[in-house]
Design a protein around this motif. Structure first.
Motif, PDB file in Angstrom:
ATOM      1  N   UNK A  61       0.831  -1.207   0.000  1.00 45.00           N
ATOM      2  CA  UNK A  61       0.000   0.000   0.000  1.00 45.00           C
ATOM      3  C   UNK A  61       0.862   1.253   0.000  1.00 45.00           C
ATOM      4  N   UNK A  62       0.250   2.358  -0.409  1.00 46.95           N
ATOM      5  CA  UNK A  62       0.992   3.613  -0.454  1.00 46.95           C
ATOM      6  C   UNK A  62       0.224   4.749   0.217  1.00 46.95           C
ATOM      7  N   UNK A  63      -0.790   4.413   1.004  1.00 52.53           N
ATOM      8  CA  UNK A  63      -1.597   5.434   1.663  1.00 52.53           C
ATOM      9  C   UNK A  63      -1.017   5.863   2.995  1.00 52.53           C
ATOM     10  N   UNK A  64      -1.787   6.622   3.739  1.00 55.28           N
ATOM     11  CA  UNK A  64      -1.341   7.150   5.028  1.00 55.28           C
ATOM     12  C   UNK A  64      -1.179   6.051   6.072  1.00 55.28           C
ATOM     13  N   UNK A  65      -1.850   4.904   5.866  1.00 56.34           N
ATOM     14  CA  UNK A  65      -1.776   3.792   6.816  1.00 56.34           C
ATOM     15  C   UNK A  65      -1.500   2.492   6.084  1.00 56.34           C
ATOM     16  N   UNK A  66      -0.891   1.568   6.807  1.00 53.95           N
ATOM     17  CA  UNK A  66      -0.733   0.210   6.299  1.00 53.95           C
ATOM     18  C   UNK A  66      -1.615  -0.710   7.142  1.00 53.95           C
ATOM     19  N   UNK A  67      -2.109  -1.766   6.537  1.00 60.41           N
ATOM     20  CA  UNK A  67      -2.974  -2.706   7.242  1.00 60.41           C
ATOM     21  C   UNK A  67      -2.108  -3.772   7.894  1.00 60.41           C
ATOM     22  N   UNK A  68      -2.350  -4.021   9.165  1.00 57.45           N
ATOM     23  CA  UNK A  68      -1.576  -5.015   9.914  1.00 57.45           C
ATOM     24  C   UNK A  68      -2.528  -5.979  10.616  1.00 57.45           C
ATOM     25  N   UNK A  69      -2.053  -7.195  10.865  1.00 61.36           N
ATOM     26  CA  UNK A  69      -2.796  -8.217  11.616  1.00 61.36           C
ATOM     27  C   UNK A  69      -4.131  -8.577  10.973  1.00 61.36           C
ATOM     28  N   UNK A  70      -4.157  -8.620   9.650  1.00 60.15           N
ATOM     29  CA  UNK A  70      -5.399  -8.950   8.934  1.00 60.15           C
ATOM     30  C   UNK A  70      -5.205 -10.195   8.094  1.00 60.15           C
ATOM     31  N   UNK A  71      -6.226 -11.051   8.075  1.00 60.18           N
ATOM     32  CA  UNK A  71      -6.341 -12.098   7.071  1.00 60.18           C
ATOM     33  C   UNK A  71      -7.816 -12.175   6.697  1.00 60.18           C
ATOM     34  N   UNK A  72      -8.154 -13.050   5.781  1.00 60.51           N
ATOM     35  CA  UNK A  72      -9.507 -13.038   5.232  1.00 60.51           C
ATOM     36  C   UNK A  72     -10.592 -13.407   6.235  1.00 60.51           C
ATOM     37  N   UNK A  73     -10.235 -13.990   7.358  1.00 61.92           N
ATOM     38  CA  UNK A  73     -11.243 -14.343   8.357  1.00 61.92           C
ATOM     39  C   UNK A  73     -11.240 -13.382   9.549  1.00 61.92           C
ATOM     40  N   UNK A  79      -4.846   2.850  14.244  1.00 61.34           N
ATOM     41  CA  UNK A  79      -6.303   2.758  14.332  1.00 61.34           C
ATOM     42  C   UNK A  79      -6.641   1.275  14.472  1.00 61.34           C
ATOM     43  N   UNK A  80      -7.401   0.942  15.515  1.00 57.44           N
ATOM     44  CA  UNK A  80      -7.859  -0.431  15.707  1.00 57.44           C
ATOM     45  C   UNK A  80      -9.239  -0.554  15.079  1.00 57.44           C
ATOM     46  N   UNK A  81      -9.400  -1.513  14.182  1.00 49.06           N
ATOM     47  CA  UNK A  81     -10.669  -1.712  13.487  1.00 49.06           C
ATOM     48  C   UNK A  81     -11.304  -3.007  13.989  1.00 49.06           C
ATOM     49  N   UNK A  82     -12.554  -2.917  14.434  1.00 50.19           N
ATOM     50  CA  UNK A  82     -13.320  -4.088  14.864  1.00 50.19           C
ATOM     51  C   UNK A  82     -14.566  -4.190  14.012  1.00 50.19           C
ATOM     52  N   UNK A  83     -14.845  -5.385  13.511  1.00 42.54           N
ATOM     53  CA  UNK A  83     -16.082  -5.622  12.773  1.00 42.54           C
ATOM     54  C   UNK A  83     -17.130  -6.042  13.789  1.00 42.54           C
ATOM     55  N   UNK A  84     -18.133  -5.203  13.960  1.00 40.38           N
ATOM     56  CA  UNK A  84     -19.220  -5.490  14.899  1.00 40.38           C
ATOM     57  C   UNK A  84     -20.503  -5.477  14.091  1.00 40.38           C
ATOM     58  N   UNK A  85     -21.116  -6.617  13.991  1.00 42.01           N
ATOM     59  CA  UNK A  85     -22.268  -6.763  13.095  1.00 42.01           C
ATOM     60  C   UNK A  85     -23.569  -6.238  13.688  1.00 42.01           C
ATOM     61  N   UNK A  86     -23.707  -6.243  14.994  1.00 41.50           N
ATOM     62  CA  UNK A  86     -24.953  -5.822  15.638  1.00 41.50           C
ATOM     63  C   UNK A  86     -24.854  -4.368  16.077  1.00 41.50           C
ATOM     64  N   UNK A  87     -25.813  -3.563  15.641  1.00 42.90           N
ATOM     65  CA  UNK A  87     -25.831  -2.141  15.991  1.00 42.90           C
ATOM     66  C   UNK A  87     -25.894  -1.949  17.497  1.00 42.90           C
ATOM     67  N   UNK A  88     -26.702  -2.730  18.174  1.00 48.59           N
ATOM     68  CA  UNK A  88     -26.854  -2.598  19.630  1.00 48.59           C
ATOM     69  C   UNK A  88     -25.533  -2.868  20.343  1.00 48.59           C
ATOM     70  N   UNK A  89     -24.807  -3.877  19.890  1.00 47.47           N
ATOM     71  CA  UNK A  89     -23.504  -4.200  20.491  1.00 47.47           C
ATOM     72  C   UNK A  89     -22.531  -3.043  20.291  1.00 47.47           C
TER      73      UNK A  89
END
Length: 196
Positions: free
Chosen positions: A60-72, A95-105
């Motif tokens: 990547x060449x943007x302001x951030x690089x993605x770390x600790x990611x795989x397809x799952x 930036x820590x990114x979390x996938x949270x599927x439920x709006x209430x959660x």
């Protein structure tokens, strides 16, 4: 396919010439989508079929690089890219990114200060109208529906035709009845006038 037959030619390291079979007015807009971004050939060939499968195999060449990611992954990190041309102006280190599927959660995690940002909708927005943390941000999304183009369209067409014919028959019936009663009324008036 041979690039010449495809109509693509690299004029130099930074210029690509593309010949189209016919005019495509939105072609330059298409080129802004990620599938059309240029790739580092050496890097892509090094990883082959594994290219892009996890954060170690992404370039990547943007302001951030993605770390600790795989397809799952349901969480990953975006870390400040020291190689970014304007890195001095990037204030965040990570930036820590979390996938949270439920709006209430997501909302509950935000309320308990475990998230810095949560997207809410519907009832949660109504309940938080007076909350100073609520920010309404315009967002654009693109959705489309693709109907079953075999049987469904044919059935819908037949239903529409049936309703149109039904409405037409009702209209004709109404017009004919109106005309009939007007004629009866006119004849009655003529007959009534002759009697007088």
């Amino acid at each position: 396919m041979d690039p010449e037959k495809l109509g693509v030619k690299a004029n130099n390291d930074k210029e690509l010439e593309i010949q189209l079979e016919k005019p495509v007015p939105y072609f330059t807009s298409l080129m802004t989508f990620p599938p059309f971004f240029p790739q580092n050939e050496e890097f892509v060939e090094e990883y082959g079929k594994e290219y892009g499968n996890d954060s170690e195999k992404i370039l990547s060449n943007g302001a951030f690089t993605m770390e600790n990611w795989d397809q799952s992954s349901m969480e990953w990190d975006l870390e400040k890219n020291p190689e970014y041309y304007d890195a001095d102006k990037v204030k965040l280190e990570k930036v820590n990114v979390d996938v949270i599927k439920e709006t209430a959660t997501a909302f509950n995690l935000f309320q308990s200060d475990e998230l810095d940002q949560a997207e809410i909708s519907g009832e949660h927005v109504k309940q938080n109208e007076d909350n100073p943390n609520l920010q309404k941000v315009p967002d654009s999304k693109v959705f489309y529906f693709k109907m079953n183009q075999n049987q469904t369209i044919r059935i819908l067409f037949l239903l529409m035709k049936m309703f149109a014919e039904l409405l037409l028959m009702r209209l004709i019936k109404k017009v004919l009845l109106t005309m009939y009663w007007r004629m009866v009324l006119a004849l009655a008036m003529v007959t009534f006038q002759k009697i007088l």
